[in-house]
Design a protein around this motif. Structure first.
Motif, PDB file in Angstrom:
ATOM      1  N   ALA A  43      -2.584  11.228  -3.375  1.00 46.50           N
ATOM      2  CA  ALA A  43      -2.965   9.694  -3.674  1.00 46.50           C
ATOM      3  C   ALA A  43      -4.060   9.768  -4.651  1.00 46.50           C
ATOM      4  N   PRO A  44      -4.000   8.985  -5.713  1.00 47.93           N
ATOM      5  CA  PRO A  44      -5.016   9.182  -6.644  1.00 47.93           C
ATOM      6  C   PRO A  44      -6.068   8.153  -6.375  1.00 47.93           C
ATOM      7  N   LEU A  45      -7.400   8.593  -6.475  1.00 47.34           N
ATOM      8  CA  LEU A  45      -8.407   7.355  -6.429  1.00 47.34           C
ATOM      9  C   LEU A  45      -8.394   6.649  -7.512  1.00 47.34           C
ATOM     10  N   LEU A  46      -8.199   5.401  -7.483  1.00 46.91           N
ATOM     11  CA  LEU A  46      -8.376   4.654  -8.776  1.00 46.91           C
ATOM     12  C   LEU A  46      -9.473   4.149  -9.177  1.00 46.91           C
ATOM     13  N   VAL A  72      -4.370   1.603   9.283  1.00 48.32           N
ATOM     14  CA  VAL A  72      -3.608   1.288  10.151  1.00 48.32           C
ATOM     15  C   VAL A  72      -1.882   1.259   9.927  1.00 48.32           C
ATOM     16  N   ILE A  73      -1.770   0.549   8.893  1.00 51.09           N
ATOM     17  CA  ILE A  73      -0.267   0.392   8.457  1.00 51.09           C
ATOM     18  C   ILE A  73      -0.023   1.951   8.195  1.00 51.09           C
ATOM     19  N   LEU A  74      -0.531   2.857   7.468  1.00 46.90           N
ATOM     20  CA  LEU A  74       0.012   4.023   7.171  1.00 46.90           C
ATOM     21  C   LEU A  74       0.120   4.858   8.379  1.00 46.90           C
ATOM     22  N   ASP A 117      -7.340  -4.185   2.912  1.00 50.00           N
ATOM     23  CA  ASP A 117      -8.508  -3.522   3.044  1.00 50.00           C
ATOM     24  C   ASP A 117      -8.164  -2.225   3.632  1.00 50.00           C
ATOM     25  N   ALA A 118      -9.071  -1.421   3.514  1.00 47.79           N
ATOM     26  CA  ALA A 118      -8.891   0.015   3.877  1.00 47.79           C
ATOM     27  C   ALA A 118      -8.538   0.379   5.492  1.00 47.79           C
ATOM     28  N   ASP A 177      -5.635  -0.605  -0.341  1.00 49.36           N
ATOM     29  CA  ASP A 177      -6.366   0.343  -0.156  1.00 49.36           C
ATOM     30  C   ASP A 177      -5.980   1.210   1.207  1.00 49.36           C
ATOM     31  N   SER A 178      -5.601   2.402   1.008  1.00 54.95           N
ATOM     32  CA  SER A 178      -5.358   2.856   2.285  1.00 54.95           C
ATOM     33  C   SER A 178      -6.130   3.864   2.948  1.00 54.95           C
ATOM     34  N   GLY A 179      -7.337   3.734   2.722  1.00 53.95           N
ATOM     35  CA  GLY A 179      -8.553   4.637   3.168  1.00 53.95           C
ATOM     36  C   GLY A 179      -9.819   4.776   2.882  1.00 53.95           C
TER      37      GLY A 179
END
Lengths: 342, 342
Positions: free
Chosen positions: B289-292, B237-239, B231-232, B146-148
Motif C-alpha cells: 500500500a502506498p503512502l499518499l 476495523v474494516i480491513l 478515518d484510520a 485511510d486504512s491505518g
C-alpha cells in the motif's frame, strides 16, 4: 398480573413486515411460552384481520389501541414528542406505568432509542443507553456493545457499556466472567485514537469486569472476547460488515459451485453440512437487542423481522424479565431502576 | 540511471520474514520486470547468504549498507530520529536524494509512516498522508483510504483522502470516474457522527471526484464503491474484520465439509472451483500500500510478507513510478512534489 405471567407490549405497527408478521409472531410466541402474555399495540382494524380464524389463548393476547404510527424516516425526537398516541409511545408508557414488563419494537431505531430515554427514562447514573447485539462467532456468541445508539461517545460511556455488557452475558447467556475486549487498531496498550486510549485506562481500573485488553477486529469472528466494547459508529461498521462479508462470500462460493458440472455435484453433496454452519451464522436466529440502562425493558427487533424473529425476540424478552436484567444493570451502575430522577 | 530503469530501494531488514524472504522476493521481482533495479538496504552480512548461488543480473541488484534496524515495538518518532543508519531511514533518504524512485518496507508501520513524513516529507498542502489499501470485493477491487495512518482525523483530511484515492484508482487501476463512498452508519445525509457529517458536506462540494454519498459497511464487500473513505480507526476495523470474517467463515465451512463422508466427497469435487474464488479474495495477491501525499514514493508491504508478496509489491511499485502517482497527487492538491517546503 399473576406471579408467573410475563406481559410484553409488542409494537404491531413497527418494521418492514408490520402488522402481519408481527401479529403472527406474537401468536407463535404464545405457543412457545405459557407464561407469556402479549399486548399488541396499534391500530385494531389493521391487527384484527391477522387474528381472524387463528387459534390462541384469548386471555393472553390483548389489543391496546394506538392511532398513530412513527415512520422510519421521521426525525425521532419530534416524532416521540408529538405522536403521543403512536404505537411506540403507547407501548413504552405501558412499561413505564407497570402495564407491561417489557416493550418490543421492530420500528424506527431512532424513535425507539429516543422513546426509551424520553418515555421510559434512563437509570440514574447511566449517561447513555447502548444497544447490545448478540452475534455468532466461531466459538459461540458474543455481545457487541454499543452497536448503534451513541455516536461520539466518551470514555465514561464506554466504561458503562463494558459493565452492562458483562452483566448481560453473565445473566442472560450464562457466560461466567465474560471476557471484555476493547476494539482497537492493535493489542498494545498505547495504540488507538484518543477515545480508546482513555477508555483503556478506565477499563483497567474498573472492578467486577474481566477486561482482557484491546482486541483487533480480525479476532472478533474467532470469538476472542465475549463482550466487545466500542462506540456506536464502530459497532455499526462491525455489525454491518460482518453481515455483508458473510453474505458476499457465500454468494461468491455459490457462484463458484455453479461453474462446472463437477462442482455442481459437489455442491449438492455438501449442502446438508453447510446448512448447519450457515444457520449458526444467521444473526436472525438470535432475536432482538435490548437497550441497556433504561428504567424499564425495551427491546429492539430487526427492522425486517419476520414472524420467526418476532417470536424469537419475545422468547428472549421473557428471559430478560426472568433474569431481571434491568435491575441488575441499575444495581451495578449505582442507582435503582425505581428512581424517578434522571 | 537510464531512462527506462526504475530503481526501488527495498528494506531488507523489515518484516517478520526478513531478510530471507525479502531478498528472495527481490530476485523474483528482477525476473519479472526488466526495467526494475533493486537497492537492498540493510546489513550486508545478513543479506549476502541469501544471494549466494543465486542467478541474477548483478547490474540490477545492489546492496546499500545500513547498520541499524528499527524494531516493530520501538516508538516510531524516537526510532526515526535516533536511528539515522537504520534501513528505513537510509532507504527513505535514497528516495529523497534521487538515489531511488521509490522505497518499499515490510517493517514497522509506525516507523514507515513517521519516516515518510520526517524524511521524505509531505507535499505542501497535504495535511495527513493516508495509507490506501486495495482489497477484493465481489465486483473487483476497491481502495480503502485511510486504512491505518491517521487516528483522530478531521473532515479536511478525509476530503484529501477522497481526492488522493480517486487519483489512485483512476491512474493505477484504470477505473474511470471512480465512485467515492463515505463510510457511515446509514445512507441518509444526516446520519453519523460529527466527523462524517462535516465530511459529507465537504465531499459534496469537492470538484473532480465522483462522490456517491454515504455507504454502509454491509455494502463494501459487494463493491458498491471504488474509493472507500474513512478515518484510520474505522479503516483498520474494516480491513481486519474483512480478513477475520473471511478466514473464520472459510474455517467453519471446511469444518462442515469434514463432518461426513458425503460432505468430504462433495468437498473434494468443489475444490478446484473454490480455489479460484479464495484466490480472488486473498489480499496478499494485491501487494503493498502506498503512502499518499508524500514528496516521494513510499510503499508499505504487509508485515508478514513472503517472497511472493514482496515481488508483487515491487511490481506494483514499478507501476506507481510509471504512472507518476506522486506528482499526480501533488498536482491535484495544489503543490508540486519538487517543493522543499512543508
Amino acid at each position: 398480573m399473576s406471579d408467573k405471567r410475563i406481559v410484553v407490549a409488542l409494537d404491531a405497527m413497527g418494521g418492514d413486515n408490520a402488522p402481519g408478521e408481527i401479529v403472527l409472531g406474537a401468536l407463535d410466541g404464545l405457543k412457545r411460552s405459557d407464561s407469556l402474555c402479549v399486548k399488541l399495540v396499534g391500530d385494531p382494524a389493521a391487527i384484527a384481520p391477522f387474528l381472524e380464524g387463528q387459534e390462541y389463548d384469548h386471555d393472553r393476547l390483548e389489543i391496546v389501541p394506538a392511532s398513530e404510527v412513527i415512520e422510519m424516516s421521521e426525525p425521532p425526537v419530534a416524532a416521540i414528542r408529538h405522536k403521543k398516541d403512536s404505537s411506540i409511545v403507547v407501548g413504552m408508557n405501558l412499561v413505564k406505568n407497570g402495564g407491561a414488563d417489557g416493550f418490543v419494537s421492530a420500528g424506527s431505531t431512532g424513535a425507539v432509542l429516543v422513546g426509551g430515554q424520553l418515555v421510559v427514562g434512563r437509570v440514574r447514573g447511566v449517561d447513555r443507553t447502548p444497544i447490545g447485539v448478540v452475534f455468532p462467532t466461531a466459538k459461540g456468541l458474543a455481545l457487541l456493545i454499543d452497536s448503534g445508539a451513541n455516536m461520539d461517545a466518551r470514555p465514561g460511556n464506554l466504561r458503562q457499556f463494558a459493565v452492562m455488557g458483562s452483566l448481560y452475558m453473565e445473566n442472560i447467556l450464562g457466560v461466567k466472567s465474560p471476557r471484555v475486549g476493547l476494539v482497537n487498531v492493535g493489542v498494545e496498550e498505547e495504540k488507538g485514537n484518543a477515545l480508546v486510549k482513555e477508555t483503556y485506562e478506565l477499563l483497567k481500573e474498573t472492578e467486577g469486569i474481566n477486561f482482557i485488553g484491546n482486541i483487533e477486529a480480525r479476532s472478533i469472528p474467532y470469538g476472542e472476547a465475549d463482550v466487545i466494547v466500542c462506540d456506536a459508529f464502530v459497532g455499526n461498521v462491525i455489525l454491518k460488515l460482518y453481515e455483508g462479508t458473510g453474505g458476499a462470500l457465500i454468494g461468491m462460493i455459490k457462484e463458484a459451485l455453479y461453474s462446472s458440472l463437477r462442482s455442481k455435484i459437489g455442491g449438492a453433496l455438501i449442502k446438508p453440512a453447510l446448512k448447519g454452519t450457515l444457520k449458526k451464522l444467521d444473526a436472525s436466529e438470535y432475536g432482538g437487542a435490548p437497550l441497556l440502562g433504561l428504567k424499564g425493558l425495551v427491546v429492539k427487533a430487526h427492522g425486517n423481522s419476520t414472524r420467526k424473529q418476532i417470536a424469537n425476540t419475545l422468547m428472549q424478552t421473557v428471559t430478560f424479565v426472568e433474569k431481571d436484567i434491568v435491575n441488575k444493570v441499575a444495581g451495578a451502575l449505582g442507582a435503582s431502576s425505581e428512581s424517578k430522577e434522571d
